[in-house]
Design an enzyme around this catalytic site. Structure first.
Site, short mmCIF file in Angstrom:
data_model
loop_
_atom_site.label_atom_id
_atom_site.label_comp_id
_atom_site.label_asym_id
_atom_site.label_seq_id
_atom_site.Cartn_x
_atom_site.Cartn_y
_atom_site.Cartn_z
N HIS A 108 -1.85 7.14 7.30
CA HIS A 108 -0.89 8.03 6.63
C HIS A 108 -1.56 9.35 6.25
CE1 HIS A 108 2.98 6.08 6.02
NE2 HIS A 108 2.44 4.98 5.54
N CYS B 18 6.75 -0.33 6.90
CA CYS B 18 6.28 0.81 6.11
C CYS B 18 7.38 1.22 5.14
CB CYS B 18 5.95 1.97 7.04
SG CYS B 18 5.41 3.46 6.18
N LEU B 19 7.00 1.55 3.92
CA LEU B 19 7.98 1.97 2.92
C LEU B 19 8.68 3.27 3.33
CD1 LEU B 19 5.91 1.18 -0.29
CD2 LEU B 19 7.95 -0.05 0.49
N HIS C 187 -3.57 1.12 7.80
CA HIS C 187 -2.23 1.70 7.70
C HIS C 187 -2.23 2.91 6.75
CE1 HIS C 187 2.31 1.15 7.51
NE2 HIS C 187 2.10 1.93 6.45
N GLU C 188 -2.88 2.76 5.59
CA GLU C 188 -2.83 3.84 4.59
C GLU C 188 -3.71 5.03 4.98
OE1 GLU C 188 -0.40 3.61 2.80
OE2 GLU C 188 -0.09 1.44 2.92
N GLY D 196 0.82 -1.21 0.00
CA GLY D 196 0.00 0.00 0.00
C GLY D 196 0.85 1.25 0.00
N GLN E 125 3.13 9.93 1.00
CA GLN E 125 4.43 9.28 0.84
C GLN E 125 5.16 9.69 -0.43
OE1 GLN E 125 2.62 5.29 1.90
NE2 GLN E 125 4.64 5.03 2.77
ZN LIG Z 1 3.33 3.11 5.37
#
Ligand SMILES: [Zn+2]
Length: 183
Positions: A136, A90-91, A132-133, A46, A51
């Site tokens: 963000h 997480c990226l 999670h998204e 995701g 991000q």
């Molecule tokens: Zn993340």
């Protein structure tokens, strides 16, 4: 379409609240498709618009068992049920994982790229990914939900011998106890 750099902590944009999308126009679609390219290049599950430095309420998801990516505008979690502990990454926080508290299931509402309202109930990885998204978009990172401060661990850089099939080592939500059937 473009594969864009993914912002990492402590970039302050990751702590900002994204704005609602007023109309799903060419500009918003362009951002969403760039997010899909960026997510797929990173091998993640995701990505939220923050991000890539865009403060709009857009998320994209690539579920391991699904052929195409999901794109949602103005995603909302309208109901949650239960709690569970899952491992997450997480990226934007490379090389770390943590044990966090998430819902057992959620009810979701958002808009797709054709401006249609989409609702569904989700559990397991999809529920975790949506939580999670959407976090963000509200400037929240998974490290805010750690079960305990000690439950954040550094993981090794991806081993080259594993990167072709499984770019998962530093990516989102793997080895979650609820998701072992997926990978
Ligand atoms: Zn993340």
């Amino acid at each position: 379409m473009a594969n864009l750099p993914i912002l990492e902590i402590p970039n302050p944009i990751l702590r900002k609240r994204a704005k609602r999308v007023r109309s799903i126009d060419k500009k918003m679609l362009r951002i969403a498709y760039d997010m899909v390219d960026t997510l797929n290049a990173a091998g993640g599950i995701g990505l939220a618009a923050n991000q890539i430095g865009q403060l709009w309420r857009i998320i994209v998801l690539q579920m391991p068992e699904e052929e195409s990516s999901r794109i949602y505008f103005n995603p909302e979690i309208i109901k949650t049920e239960g709690t569970r502990e899952v491992e997450e990454g997480c990226l934007s926080i490379p090389n770390y994982r943590g044990l966090v508290t998430r819902s057992v299931s959620i009810k979701f509402q958002g808009k797709d790229y054709s401006d249609n309202i989409v609702t569904f109930k989700a559990e397991n990885l999809l529920s975790q990914a949506v939580e999670h998204e959407v976090d963000h978009l509200n400037g929240i990172l998974y490290t805010d939900h750690l079960v305990a401060h000690s439950e954040l661990y550094r993981v090794e850089e991806p081993d080259i011998s594993h990167t072709n099939e499984d770019s998962s080592n530093n990516n989102d939500y793997l080895n979650s106890s609820s998701t072992i059937e997926l990978k």
